[in-house]
Design a protein around this motif. Sequence first.
Motif, PDB file in Angstrom:
ATOM      1  N   LEU A  18       0.006  20.034  25.189  1.00  0.00           N
ATOM      2  CA  LEU A  18      -0.383  20.916  24.095  1.00  0.00           C
ATOM      3  C   LEU A  18      -1.747  20.501  23.550  1.00  0.00           C
ATOM      4  O   LEU A  18      -2.629  21.315  23.309  1.00  0.00           O
ATOM      5  CB  LEU A  18       0.676  20.843  22.998  1.00  0.00           C
ATOM      6  CG  LEU A  18       0.534  21.833  21.860  1.00  0.00           C
ATOM      7  CD1 LEU A  18       0.704  23.243  22.391  1.00  0.00           C
ATOM      8  CD2 LEU A  18       1.533  21.528  20.778  1.00  0.00           C
ATOM      9  N   CYS A  35      -4.411  21.421  25.929  1.00  0.00           N
ATOM     10  CA  CYS A  35      -4.758  22.837  25.828  1.00  0.00           C
ATOM     11  C   CYS A  35      -5.823  23.053  24.769  1.00  0.00           C
ATOM     12  O   CYS A  35      -6.833  23.688  25.004  1.00  0.00           O
ATOM     13  CB  CYS A  35      -3.528  23.657  25.463  1.00  0.00           C
ATOM     14  SG  CYS A  35      -2.385  23.807  26.822  1.00  0.00           S
ATOM     15  N   LEU A  48       1.100  22.801  38.024  1.00  0.00           N
ATOM     16  CA  LEU A  48       1.902  22.624  36.816  1.00  0.00           C
ATOM     17  C   LEU A  48       1.622  23.738  35.818  1.00  0.00           C
ATOM     18  O   LEU A  48       0.488  23.984  35.454  1.00  0.00           O
ATOM     19  CB  LEU A  48       1.542  21.265  36.206  1.00  0.00           C
ATOM     20  CG  LEU A  48       2.117  20.948  34.838  1.00  0.00           C
ATOM     21  CD1 LEU A  48       3.626  20.871  34.911  1.00  0.00           C
ATOM     22  CD2 LEU A  48       1.536  19.641  34.318  1.00  0.00           C
ATOM     23  N   ILE A  62       2.969  24.829  32.215  1.00  0.00           N
ATOM     24  CA  ILE A  62       3.833  24.609  31.059  1.00  0.00           C
ATOM     25  C   ILE A  62       3.444  25.628  30.004  1.00  0.00           C
ATOM     26  O   ILE A  62       2.317  25.674  29.555  1.00  0.00           O
ATOM     27  CB  ILE A  62       3.651  23.186  30.499  1.00  0.00           C
ATOM     28  CG1 ILE A  62       4.015  22.169  31.574  1.00  0.00           C
ATOM     29  CG2 ILE A  62       4.496  22.986  29.275  1.00  0.00           C
ATOM     30  CD1 ILE A  62       3.695  20.746  31.197  1.00  0.00           C
ATOM     31  N   CYS A 119       2.954  27.138  26.587  1.00  0.00           N
ATOM     32  CA  CYS A 119       2.896  26.707  25.203  1.00  0.00           C
ATOM     33  C   CYS A 119       3.146  27.952  24.377  1.00  0.00           C
ATOM     34  O   CYS A 119       2.293  28.825  24.307  1.00  0.00           O
ATOM     35  CB  CYS A 119       1.522  26.128  24.885  1.00  0.00           C
ATOM     36  SG  CYS A 119       1.096  24.771  25.975  1.00  0.00           S
ATOM     37  N   GLU A 178      -2.439  27.763  29.152  1.00  0.00           N
ATOM     38  CA  GLU A 178      -1.901  27.128  30.348  1.00  0.00           C
ATOM     39  C   GLU A 178      -2.662  25.853  30.687  1.00  0.00           C
ATOM     40  O   GLU A 178      -3.873  25.810  30.591  1.00  0.00           O
ATOM     41  CB  GLU A 178      -2.038  28.088  31.537  1.00  0.00           C
ATOM     42  CG  GLU A 178      -1.135  29.280  31.447  1.00  0.00           C
ATOM     43  CD  GLU A 178      -1.261  30.136  32.676  1.00  0.00           C
ATOM     44  OE1 GLU A 178      -2.261  29.989  33.408  1.00  0.00           O
ATOM     45  OE2 GLU A 178      -0.352  30.933  32.897  1.00  0.00           O
ATOM     46  N   ALA A 179      -1.902  24.877  31.016  1.00  0.00           N
ATOM     47  CA  ALA A 179      -2.538  23.664  31.524  1.00  0.00           C
ATOM     48  C   ALA A 179      -2.330  23.664  33.028  1.00  0.00           C
ATOM     49  O   ALA A 179      -1.206  23.697  33.497  1.00  0.00           O
ATOM     50  CB  ALA A 179      -1.885  22.445  30.901  1.00  0.00           C
TER      51      ALA A 179
END
Lengths: 154, 195
Positions: free
Chosen positions: A11, A14, B53, B55, B57, B63-64
């Motif tokens: 997070l 990001c 990957l 994930i 949020c 997006e990562a």
Amino acid sequence: MGAALRPVQPLMECRFNRILWAMALLLLGQILCGCVSFRIEMVNDGAEVQPLPQEFVVSKTTLIEVLVSYGAPADIVDMRGHFALYYQRAFYRGGQFSLSLPFSDVLRVSPVLGSTGNLQRHDSAVFVFTPEGVLSEMTYEKGTSQPLWKTYWK
Amino acid sequence: MTDAGNRGRQLALGYAKAVKGRDRAIELPEIARLLWICGETEKEVYLLLKGPLTISCKRHRCEARGKGNMKTRCIRMGLLIIFVWLSGCAVIGRGKDFRPFDEQALAQIKPGQTTATEVTKWFGAPSQIVKLSNGNAYVYARSLSKATGVYLVFLTLVNYDTQHDRIVFFINQNDVVTHYGSSFKTGTAAYGMPF
């Protein structure tokens, strides 16, 4: 994927990535608009001036010997009887950085951050002669051997 | 990842107990259970690292990406920046301060014989005349400048090199040349970069 594998770190990544991209785009926009500029200059005027030869001796060396060894001087100066031959090379280094934000349409003010610096160094040799053309004084200085950065801030 | 670490630590503790036999009772079922959990965790971690990957949020909806994708992006971005930087232009220039004197004519000069009139006849009007106590000096000078400029979007590099051709005649009060000197350096003027 288990709940235990949902970390907090991505997070933050990001947010960090988003800020980085925004800053990169802002910088790119500034660069493309010409608001960021960096200029490096080098100016050389004249040929290298040789150090004084050991054969040159005050009260012995004549004008013709100096002319044969060094060629025509950059300048000749009358010194009320005596005269001097002046050999010189000028070497200039300059740099300029500027960053401006074109807000004049919005704020009527455009902040500009600019920074310039330059340094001119000289290699020079001076020979002073009697009216009869005999060397009475000589001096030499190699300014270009001085370090750029330290000399600038000295 | 903390839970997985805790499980690993519990497993290690179980092993230690079993090997050292402090409690005199080997908890084989417990060790087997922890071992199974660790295996599952390891499998998940392996899949996580292997593939891209993603994930989600929920709050930020971003997006990562995996490591491989990030590397490709960095390369693309780098290429774009290089392309933008190289889309400038280069300029070369040449400036000449010309005087029509001929260096071959120097062969005709004989100190003690050649007069000032002959000097001006062969070399033209001097660029400068210096008054000395026992005569004059006639100076002939010309120069050649070569300039190189590279204008990139962000960076500007400029280089000037100026070299001179000079002849000087020392003329006594009888208007006779006593000495002369020359240096011809314009041929050494060069284009270059300011480094």
